[in-house]
Structures are given as C-alpha cells and as structure tokens.
Design a protein around this motif. Structure first.
Motif, PDB file in Angstrom:
ATOM      1  N   THR A   8      -3.326  70.079  92.582  1.00 37.36           N
ATOM      2  CA  THR A   8      -3.279  68.619  92.479  1.00 37.36           C
ATOM      3  C   THR A   8      -4.444  68.018  93.249  1.00 37.36           C
ATOM      4  OG1 THR A   8      -1.873  68.356  94.434  1.00 37.36           O
ATOM      5  CG2 THR A   8      -0.750  68.614  92.317  1.00 37.36           C
ATOM      6  N   GLU A   9      -4.821  66.840  92.829  1.00 40.61           N
ATOM      7  CA  GLU A   9      -5.943  66.152  93.493  1.00 40.61           C
ATOM      8  C   GLU A   9      -6.032  64.750  92.900  1.00 40.61           C
ATOM      9  OE1 GLU A   9      -8.552  65.524  96.130  1.00 40.61           O
ATOM     10  OE2 GLU A   9      -8.157  67.661  95.921  1.00 40.61           O
ATOM     11  N   GLU A  10      -6.685  63.850  93.618  1.00 40.72           N
ATOM     12  CA  GLU A  10      -6.981  62.541  93.037  1.00 40.72           C
ATOM     13  C   GLU A  10      -7.871  62.727  91.817  1.00 40.72           C
ATOM     14  OE1 GLU A  10      -8.648  59.837  95.870  1.00 40.72           O
ATOM     15  OE2 GLU A  10      -6.858  59.883  97.132  1.00 40.72           O
ATOM     16  N   ASP A  11      -7.884  61.747  90.948  1.00 43.28           N
ATOM     17  CA  ASP A  11      -8.666  61.808  89.708  1.00 43.28           C
ATOM     18  C   ASP A  11     -10.149  61.592  90.011  1.00 43.28           C
ATOM     19  OD1 ASP A  11      -9.452  61.882  87.068  1.00 43.28           O
ATOM     20  OD2 ASP A  11      -8.887  59.801  86.676  1.00 43.28           O
ATOM     21  N   THR A  12     -10.758  62.637  90.564  1.00 35.48           N
ATOM     22  CA  THR A  12     -12.195  62.637  90.857  1.00 35.48           C
ATOM     23  C   THR A  12     -12.747  63.992  90.436  1.00 35.48           C
ATOM     24  OG1 THR A  12     -11.995  63.588  93.066  1.00 35.48           O
ATOM     25  CG2 THR A  12     -11.798  61.170  92.903  1.00 35.48           C
ATOM     26  N   ALA A  36      -0.944  61.100  86.592  1.00 36.25           N
ATOM     27  CA  ALA A  36       0.068  60.116  86.975  1.00 36.25           C
ATOM     28  C   ALA A  36      -0.470  59.187  88.053  1.00 36.25           C
ATOM     29  CB  ALA A  36       1.322  60.813  87.472  1.00 36.25           C
ATOM     30  N   PHE A  37       0.126  58.018  88.133  1.00 37.82           N
ATOM     31  CA  PHE A  37      -0.228  57.026  89.147  1.00 37.82           C
ATOM     32  C   PHE A  37       0.564  57.311  90.411  1.00 37.82           C
ATOM     33  CE2 PHE A  37       0.382  52.826  91.163  1.00 37.82           C
ATOM     34  CZ  PHE A  37      -0.948  52.542  91.432  1.00 37.82           C
ATOM     35  N   ASP A  38      -0.128  57.390  91.547  1.00 42.40           N
ATOM     36  CA  ASP A  38       0.506  57.582  92.850  1.00 42.40           C
ATOM     37  C   ASP A  38       0.611  56.213  93.515  1.00 42.40           C
ATOM     38  OD1 ASP A  38       1.226  58.146  95.468  1.00 42.40           O
ATOM     39  OD2 ASP A  38      -0.220  59.770  95.713  1.00 42.40           O
ATOM     40  N   ALA A  39       1.802  55.641  93.471  1.00 40.56           N
ATOM     41  CA  ALA A  39       2.006  54.285  93.990  1.00 40.56           C
ATOM     42  C   ALA A  39       1.743  54.201  95.490  1.00 40.56           C
ATOM     43  CB  ALA A  39       3.422  53.821  93.680  1.00 40.56           C
ATOM     44  N   SER A  40       1.943  55.299  96.220  1.00 32.53           N
ATOM     45  CA  SER A  40       1.740  55.249  97.667  1.00 32.53           C
ATOM     46  C   SER A  40       0.270  55.108  98.053  1.00 32.53           C
ATOM     47  CB  SER A  40       2.347  56.487  98.335  1.00 32.53           C
ATOM     48  OG  SER A  40       1.650  57.653  97.954  1.00 32.53           O
ATOM     49  N   THR A  41      -0.627  55.589  97.190  1.00 30.88           N
ATOM     50  CA  THR A  41      -2.062  55.476  97.480  1.00 30.88           C
ATOM     51  C   THR A  41      -2.774  54.505  96.549  1.00 30.88           C
ATOM     52  OG1 THR A  41      -2.659  57.289  95.993  1.00 30.88           O
ATOM     53  CG2 THR A  41      -2.153  57.868  98.287  1.00 30.88           C
ATOM     54  N   GLY A  42      -2.101  54.129  95.466  1.00 32.60           N
ATOM     55  CA  GLY A  42      -2.721  53.235  94.494  1.00 32.60           C
ATOM     56  C   GLY A  42      -3.778  53.918  93.637  1.00 32.60           C
ATOM     57  N   LYS A  43      -3.714  55.247  93.567  1.00 35.61           N
ATOM     58  CA  LYS A  43      -4.721  56.000  92.812  1.00 35.61           C
ATOM     59  C   LYS A  43      -4.066  56.914  91.792  1.00 35.61           C
ATOM     60  CE  LYS A  43      -7.950  55.867  96.610  1.00 35.61           C
ATOM     61  NZ  LYS A  43      -8.778  56.569  97.539  1.00 35.61           N
ATOM     62  N   MET A  44      -4.851  57.294  90.788  1.00 36.05           N
ATOM     63  CA  MET A  44      -4.384  58.255  89.801  1.00 36.05           C
ATOM     64  C   MET A  44      -4.556  59.661  90.375  1.00 36.05           C
ATOM     65  SD  MET A  44      -3.249  56.458  87.334  1.00 36.05           S
ATOM     66  CE  MET A  44      -2.963  57.653  86.042  1.00 36.05           C
ATOM     67  N   ARG A  45      -3.598  60.551  90.026  1.00 40.04           N
ATOM     68  CA  ARG A  45      -3.656  61.940  90.464  1.00 40.04           C
ATOM     69  C   ARG A  45      -3.543  62.853  89.256  1.00 40.04           C
ATOM     70  NH1 ARG A  45      -3.754  63.066  95.672  1.00 40.04           N
ATOM     71  NH2 ARG A  45      -2.983  65.163  95.370  1.00 40.04           N
ATOM     72  N   CYS A  46      -4.181  64.009  89.358  1.00 40.05           N
ATOM     73  CA  CYS A  46      -4.149  65.025  88.311  1.00 40.05           C
ATOM     74  C   CYS A  46      -3.424  66.251  88.843  1.00 40.05           C
ATOM     75  CB  CYS A  46      -5.571  65.440  87.923  1.00 40.05           C
ATOM     76  SG  CYS A  46      -6.591  64.095  87.331  1.00 40.05           S
ATOM     77  N   ALA A  47      -2.837  67.017  87.919  1.00 44.42           N
ATOM     78  CA  ALA A  47      -2.182  68.271  88.276  1.00 44.42           C
ATOM     79  C   ALA A  47      -2.412  69.278  87.156  1.00 44.42           C
ATOM     80  CB  ALA A  47      -0.694  68.068  88.494  1.00 44.42           C
ATOM     81  N   GLN A  48      -2.593  70.542  87.538  1.00 49.32           N
ATOM     82  CA  GLN A  48      -2.750  71.624  86.561  1.00 49.32           C
ATOM     83  C   GLN A  48      -2.096  72.875  87.131  1.00 49.32           C
ATOM     84  OE1 GLN A  48      -4.296  71.985  83.282  1.00 49.32           O
ATOM     85  NE2 GLN A  48      -2.998  73.777  83.554  1.00 49.32           N
TER      86      GLN A  48
END
Length: 67
Positions: A8-12, A36-48
């Motif tokens: 997992t990581e932020e969408d970067t 998915a959107f991570d409401a706690s950080t206000g950023k999109m996150r990716c997972a694989q």
C-alpha cells in the motif's frame, strides 16, 4: 511456502516503485489493484496484493519483505 503481501502507498510514483521492486524480487501480482480515498489523510491510496513461492515453512516470525 506461499507468501502473501499487500503493498500500500499513497497514489504517487512511490507506489509504482514499491510494486516494481517487489516484482523484480520475484513476487507475482495477485488480483487487481485497489484505489481508495483515505479520509484521515485526505489522499488517495493504492493497494496491490502480491505472492511468492519461498523455501521453508511459514511462521509468524517470517519477515515477508525480506523474502
């Protein structure tokens, strides 16, 4: 043993580098990526999810990132 990790990581580009590194270490993609959107950080996150065949038996002490 068959090992499983969920990367997992932020969408970067850091997410793409993390997955690329795992693939180059012999891990194999398992399923589709998630986004998915991570409401706690206000950023999109990716997972694989990735899997890898490794020697030895599984135990909770196995450091999956070191395989």
């Amino acid at each position: 043993m068959k090992a499983y990790r969920l990367l997992t990581e932020e969408d970067t580009s850091a997410f793409c580098h993390k997955v690329t590194e795992a693939l180059n270490k012999g891990w194999v993609l398992h399923g589709s990526p998630s986004y998915a959107f991570d409401a706690s950080t206000g950023k999109m996150r990716c997972a694989q999810a990735v899997t890898k065949e490794a020697e030895g038996d599984y135990s909770p002490e196995v450091k999956l990132g070191a395989l």
